[in-house]
Design a protein around this motif. Structure first.
Motif, PDB file in Angstrom:
ATOM      1  N   ILE A 121       0.835  -1.201   0.000  1.00 56.12           N
ATOM      2  CA  ILE A 121       0.000   0.000   0.000  1.00 56.12           C
ATOM      3  C   ILE A 121       0.871   1.253   0.000  1.00 56.12           C
ATOM      4  CG2 ILE A 121      -1.681   1.351   1.319  1.00 56.12           C
ATOM      5  CD1 ILE A 121      -2.907  -1.232   2.292  1.00 56.12           C
ATOM      6  N   HIS A 143       2.350   1.834  -3.349  1.00 56.70           N
ATOM      7  CA  HIS A 143       1.339   2.417  -4.227  1.00 56.70           C
ATOM      8  C   HIS A 143       1.201   3.918  -3.953  1.00 56.70           C
ATOM      9  CE1 HIS A 143      -2.309   1.819  -6.785  1.00 56.70           C
ATOM     10  NE2 HIS A 143      -2.664   2.950  -6.187  1.00 56.70           N
ATOM     11  N   LEU A 144       1.184   4.302  -2.687  1.00 54.96           N
ATOM     12  CA  LEU A 144       1.045   5.703  -2.315  1.00 54.96           C
ATOM     13  C   LEU A 144       2.269   6.520  -2.743  1.00 54.96           C
ATOM     14  CD1 LEU A 144      -0.519   5.400   1.256  1.00 54.96           C
ATOM     15  CD2 LEU A 144      -1.685   6.001  -0.885  1.00 54.96           C
ATOM     16  N   LEU A 154       1.862   7.259  -6.368  1.00 52.14           N
ATOM     17  CA  LEU A 154       0.855   8.295  -6.555  1.00 52.14           C
ATOM     18  C   LEU A 154       1.404   9.658  -6.155  1.00 52.14           C
ATOM     19  CD1 LEU A 154      -1.987   9.226  -7.198  1.00 52.14           C
ATOM     20  CD2 LEU A 154      -2.714   8.454  -4.924  1.00 52.14           C
ATOM     21  N   ALA A 214      -5.154   6.559  -8.124  1.00 47.85           N
ATOM     22  CA  ALA A 214      -6.035   6.974  -7.033  1.00 47.85           C
ATOM     23  C   ALA A 214      -7.269   6.077  -6.942  1.00 47.85           C
ATOM     24  CB  ALA A 214      -6.452   8.431  -7.227  1.00 47.85           C
ATOM     25  N   GLU A 253      -7.490   3.038  -7.544  1.00 47.73           N
ATOM     26  CA  GLU A 253      -7.169   1.705  -7.041  1.00 47.73           C
ATOM     27  C   GLU A 253      -7.124   1.656  -5.513  1.00 47.73           C
ATOM     28  OE1 GLU A 253      -3.552   0.539  -8.913  1.00 47.73           O
ATOM     29  OE2 GLU A 253      -4.454   0.312 -10.904  1.00 47.73           O
ATOM     30  N   LEU A 254      -7.186   2.814  -4.878  1.00 48.18           N
ATOM     31  CA  LEU A 254      -7.195   2.873  -3.414  1.00 48.18           C
ATOM     32  C   LEU A 254      -8.625   2.741  -2.894  1.00 48.18           C
ATOM     33  CD1 LEU A 254      -4.808   5.938  -2.898  1.00 48.18           C
ATOM     34  CD2 LEU A 254      -4.202   3.515  -2.640  1.00 48.18           C
ATOM     35  N   SER A 255      -8.753   2.315  -1.660  1.00 42.76           N
ATOM     36  CA  SER A 255     -10.081   2.285  -1.055  1.00 42.76           C
ATOM     37  C   SER A 255     -10.579   3.718  -0.913  1.00 42.76           C
ATOM     38  CB  SER A 255     -10.016   1.623   0.320  1.00 42.76           C
ATOM     39  OG  SER A 255      -9.292   2.443   1.224  1.00 42.76           O
ATOM     40  N   LEU A 263      -9.102   5.564   2.198  1.00 41.53           N
ATOM     41  CA  LEU A 263      -7.674   5.851   2.089  1.00 41.53           C
ATOM     42  C   LEU A 263      -7.426   6.931   1.051  1.00 41.53           C
ATOM     43  CD1 LEU A 263      -4.768   5.352   2.823  1.00 41.53           C
ATOM     44  CD2 LEU A 263      -4.735   3.397   1.241  1.00 41.53           C
ATOM     45  N   ARG A 264      -8.132   6.864  -0.070  1.00 43.17           N
ATOM     46  CA  ARG A 264      -7.972   7.880  -1.110  1.00 43.17           C
ATOM     47  C   ARG A 264      -8.348   9.255  -0.581  1.00 43.17           C
ATOM     48  NH1 ARG A 264     -10.742   5.592  -4.751  1.00 43.17           N
ATOM     49  NH2 ARG A 264     -12.759   6.593  -4.403  1.00 43.17           N
ATOM     50  N   PHE A 311      -5.691  10.389   1.970  1.00 40.24           N
ATOM     51  CA  PHE A 311      -4.420  10.701   1.312  1.00 40.24           C
ATOM     52  C   PHE A 311      -4.491  12.053   0.599  1.00 40.24           C
ATOM     53  CE2 PHE A 311      -1.560  10.531  -2.352  1.00 40.24           C
ATOM     54  CZ  PHE A 311      -0.359  10.256  -1.715  1.00 40.24           C
TER      55      PHE A 311
END
Length: 281
Positions: free
Chosen positions: A8, A11-12, A15, A45, A47-49, A52-53, A56
């Motif tokens: 995760i 991934h962040l 992004l 973005a 693809e994130l829950s 969380l999106r 973030f």
């Protein structure tokens, strides 16, 4: 070295790299259209829950850099001293995201920590103003030898290391190439602004290199002036202001001419100081 952060955080980080690239492009060229970059940001973005999106993006709006690497036992974003338990949790690759108790950034342990040496200061040195706070005459390269983008970036990086401003040129160079792969930092007027974010241990540092013939660097014309910056996490927001100030200072051919005609390190330094006097304070 085994990467510590879980998927995760990876991934962040991707992004955040895209968002930072977009902010940098907008700071230098406010009217430039960035459709492909926006599309890539949306894909990551989405693809994130949802929670969380949302969290973030709120962090990005607040801090520019929503994630911060742990440096020693401190948050590199705000310098807050972290508890040993929290640091151990981060380095242990916990499945839970860890946040700085002070600035609320998401903390992570980087693969290879990018560090630099603290600025060399002597008692009685005059107070520095404007761009002098971030650069020095020894960081001016008035006649680059490289003929490709990769060679030029290495040449500038190697000089920064030899002058004692960075420690690991190999890691820094790799990070600079990674940034260019996202979207070229070449701008109008034959200028480029290569940089590496998240280099801890000192303040923002600027080095300038000039290629008399120019090289292909991903822009619409050959790039002749390279503004290479090393940026600690805490200075990310200020970096955007500096970037805007530099592009405005050298927006015309007449303003860039003194940089291109510099025949010595001293000439290039003086041209930089004079050219940025109004826009970089």
């Amino acid at each position: 070295m085994v990467r510590k952060e879980h998927h995760i955080v990876k991934h962040l980080i991707q992004l955040q790299d895209l968002l930072a690239a977009r902010a940098q492009q907008q700071a230098a060229q406010p009217k430039k259209k960035l459709e492909q970059l926006d599309k890539n940001i949306k894909v990551l973005a989405d693809e994130l829950s949802p929670d969380l999106r949302s969290n973030f993006m709120r962090l990005v709006q607040k801090n520019v850099e929503a994630l911060a690497p742990v440096t020693g036992e401190n948050c590199s974003g705000c310098g807050f001293a972290l508890t040993k338990a929290l640091v151990n949790n981060i380095h242990g690759g916990s499945a839970e995201l860890s946040r700085c108790p002070n600035c609320t950034r998401i903390l992570y342990a980087p693969d290879v920590p990018l560090t630099r040496r603290s600025p060399r200061r002597r008692w009685g040195d005059p107070v520095k103003r404007g761009v002098e706070r971030f650069s020095a005459p020894e960081l001016m390269l008035h006649k680059l030898k490289g003929t490709t983008g990769e060679e030029v970036l290495w040449e500038i990086c190697e000089n920064m290391q030899s002058e004692g401003y960075v420690e690991d040129c190999d890691a820094l160079h790799e990070a600079a190439l990674h940034r260019e792969a996202i979207i070229s930092t070449a701008m109008g007027g034959g200028m480029a602004f290569p940089h590496v974010r998240g280099v801890e241990g000192g303040g923002l540092t600027l080095s300038i290199g000039v290629s008399k013939k120019g090289i292909d660097f991903g822009g619409s014309t050959k790039t002749k002036i390279f503004f290479y910056m090393v940026i600690p996490t805490a200075a990310s927001a200020f970096y955007l202001k500096l970037l805007a100030g530099l592009t405005q200072s050298f927006s015309t051919a007449a303003e860039r001419e003194p940089l291109l005609k510099a025949k010595s390190q001293e000439d290039l330094w003086n041209a930089l100081i004079k050219g940025t006097r109004k826009m970089v304070r």
